[in-house]
Design an enzyme around this catalytic site. Structure first.
Site, short mmCIF file in Angstrom:
data_model
loop_
_atom_site.label_atom_id
_atom_site.label_comp_id
_atom_site.label_asym_id
_atom_site.label_seq_id
_atom_site.Cartn_x
_atom_site.Cartn_y
_atom_site.Cartn_z
N HIS A 24 0.82 -1.45 -0.06
CA HIS A 24 0.02 0.02 0.00
C HIS A 24 0.84 1.31 0.00
CE1 HIS A 24 -3.83 -2.04 1.91
NE2 HIS A 24 -3.63 -2.32 0.67
N HIS A 80 -11.26 -8.91 -6.77
CA HIS A 80 -11.48 -7.71 -6.15
C HIS A 80 -10.59 -6.75 -7.08
CE1 HIS A 80 -9.86 -4.89 -3.12
NE2 HIS A 80 -9.06 -5.47 -2.65
N GLU A 82 -8.27 -4.29 -6.58
CA GLU A 82 -7.20 -3.60 -5.97
C GLU A 82 -5.96 -4.32 -7.14
OE1 GLU A 82 -6.50 -3.46 -1.72
OE2 GLU A 82 -5.13 -1.74 -1.93
N ASP A 84 -3.06 -5.32 -6.65
CA ASP A 84 -2.19 -6.10 -6.08
C ASP A 84 -2.91 -7.49 -6.70
OD1 ASP A 84 -3.93 -5.80 -4.22
OD2 ASP A 84 -3.24 -6.94 -2.71
N HIS A 147 -11.98 -5.87 2.03
CA HIS A 147 -12.04 -4.43 2.67
C HIS A 147 -12.28 -3.36 1.94
CE1 HIS A 147 -7.80 -3.54 1.17
NE2 HIS A 147 -8.12 -4.47 0.79
N ASP A 166 -8.76 -11.20 0.01
CA ASP A 166 -7.83 -10.46 1.08
C ASP A 166 -8.21 -11.23 2.56
OD1 ASP A 166 -6.18 -8.99 -0.43
OD2 ASP A 166 -7.75 -7.25 -0.42
N TYR A 194 -2.09 -8.40 9.99
CA TYR A 194 -2.96 -8.01 9.04
C TYR A 194 -4.33 -7.89 9.28
CZ TYR A 194 -4.81 -9.04 3.86
OH TYR A 194 -5.35 -9.02 2.80
N HIS A 227 -3.21 -13.65 -0.43
CA HIS A 227 -2.24 -13.57 0.27
C HIS A 227 -1.60 -14.59 1.05
CE1 HIS A 227 -1.86 -9.33 -1.24
NE2 HIS A 227 -3.16 -9.05 -0.73
FE1 FEO Z 1 -7.02 -5.11 -0.99
FE2 FEO Z 1 -4.79 -7.51 -1.47
O1 FEO Z 1 -5.64 -6.02 -2.09
#
Ligand code: FEO
Length: 396
Positions: A24, A80, A82, A84, A147, A166, A194, A227
């Site tokens: 991030h 998602h 995002e 990543d 999230h 996530d 996390y 992750h």
């Molecule tokens: Fe919310 Fe692993 O990205």
């Protein structure tokens, strides 16, 4: 990437990022690296679930093309938006531009907003299903604000795999893939860190979502996160942890967090710790200088604490920026049910304690007492006062 077997016709095709130290931007420390988990399901339909972070996009697509003919991918699930997880979509979609992408309505906005492409989006909602052959289905579960507004999980029937994105993840680089194959201390430290740093503000939504998932009554044999490790040995153990963590979590811990200029505030911190220890032999006491520690590790300590004692000397009628920034971070995370107390040395005007009390109250903490202000370096009387202040904190 070599594809790794998860279960039956499900494979991991992600990227292990051993070098990652910040995530991030610079907001989240990743001392143990991370992984971006992408999954390939090869039933009658071939399905790709999520991709990897943008810097690894070309590598990901090239490696995936060595495993399968990309044109054989029937559709992609984007749990998602995002970067990543979606970062390799542009490179992949250049190769297979018409491939359907299944995602939430919010993910369409997110992916269009980030990549400015009008891909073949197919919006899904909680309970929507897709038949992928061999008697198996994918069932979608929206995970709004867990999230991001667009977050979603995908459940594979028969194999009983929840692709949770996530949720239930950790930033932990490993070649081992599964939860039972890694160091358990590292795994649970990275899991709670996390949660503390990313999911705390969304705990009320998480409590509801856990109830909703339980009500769906889906057997879960594997939780395949995006992750870190895949939970295959007792996967519900991390769900049980989340249920605890989402419920205004605290342990019997008091954490003293301070910064100091000439060690006066540090001396107070150490005497306060002595006072707490003398009044309560059971409580865990942690004492940390913010300037010498990592903010995200400190947030993890706050997450575990029932009381946080914050110290800063007064500088220019205010507090040290390390302390101000850290209180801002705590405010963002919306901790609930925790207490706080303030302390600090001063030479001239001495506003730090009042400012810390105001900021910590604004961050949602219940303030204990008026705080401990000390003029110049603590002498023996003021050191005794700090011990007494520590006892008061322990007794509240
Ligand atoms: Fe919310 Fe692993 O990205």
């Amino acid at each position: 990437m070599l594809k790794k077997h998860v279960k039956n016709n499900v494979y991991w095709v992600g990227k292990v990022d051993w070098e990652l130290r910040k995530f991030h931007g610079d907001e989240y420390s990743t001392h143990k690296g991370s992984t971006y988990n992408s999954y390939l399901i090869q039933e009658e339909k071939t399905v790709l679930i999520d991709t990897v972070w943008a810097p690894f996009a070309e590598e990901f697509v090239e490696n995936l093309a060595k495993e399968i003919d990309l044109n054989k991918i029937d559709f992609i699930v984007a749990n998602h938006g995002e970067v990543d997880h979606s970062g390799a979509l542009p490179a992949l979609m250049e190769r297979i531009p018409d491939t359907p992408i299944y995602c939430t309505a919010n993910a369409v906005k997110s992916l269009k907003g980030q990549y400015h492409q009008d891909w073949n989006f197919n919006v899904v909602k909680t309970g929507d299903k897709i038949d992928i052959g061999n008697g198996k289905e994918l069932i979608f579960v929206e995970m709004a604000m867990l999230h991001w507004p667009d977050s979603m999980a995908t459940y594979l029937t028969q194999d009983n795999i929840l692709f949770s994105n996530d949720a239930f993840g950790q930033h932990l680089a490993t070649e081992k893939l599964f939860n039972d194959l890694v160091d358990q201390c590292e795994l649970f430290y990275e899991s709670i860190k996390y949660y503390a740093n990313i999911l705390t503000p969304f705990s009320p939504m998480l409590r509801k979502k856990l109830d909703e998932i339980t009500a769906l009554n889906l057997p879960i044999d594997i939780i395949a996160t995006s992750h870190g490790v895949i939970w295959r040995e007792n996967p519900m153990q991390i769900v049980e942890k989340y249920a605890k963590w989402a419920n205004d979590y605290q342990e019997n811990q008091i954490t003293i967090i301070y910064d100091t200029m000439w060690n006066g505030t540090k001396a107070l911190a150490e005497r306060i710790a002595e006072g707490i220890a003398s009044a309560d032999s059971e409580v865990v006491i942690k004492l940390h200088n913010l300037a010498k520690n990592d903010d995200n590790d400190m947030i993890t300590e706050v997450f575990k604490s029932k009381t946080v004692v914050i110290g800063s000397p007064t500088i220019c009628n205010s507090i040290l920026h390390s302390v101000a920034g850290f209180i801002h971070l705590m405010k963002q995370l919306r901790f609930k049910g925790k207490k706080a107390a303030a302390f600090g040395c001063y030479g001239w005007s001495g506003e730090s304690v009042k400012i810390i009390n105001e900021l910590m109250s604004g961050a949602g903490f219940e303030i204990l007492g008026e705080g401990l202000r000390n003029h110049w370096n603590p002498d023996s009387d003021s050191q005794k006062a700090a011990v007494k202040f520590g006892k008061m904190i322990a007794e509240n």
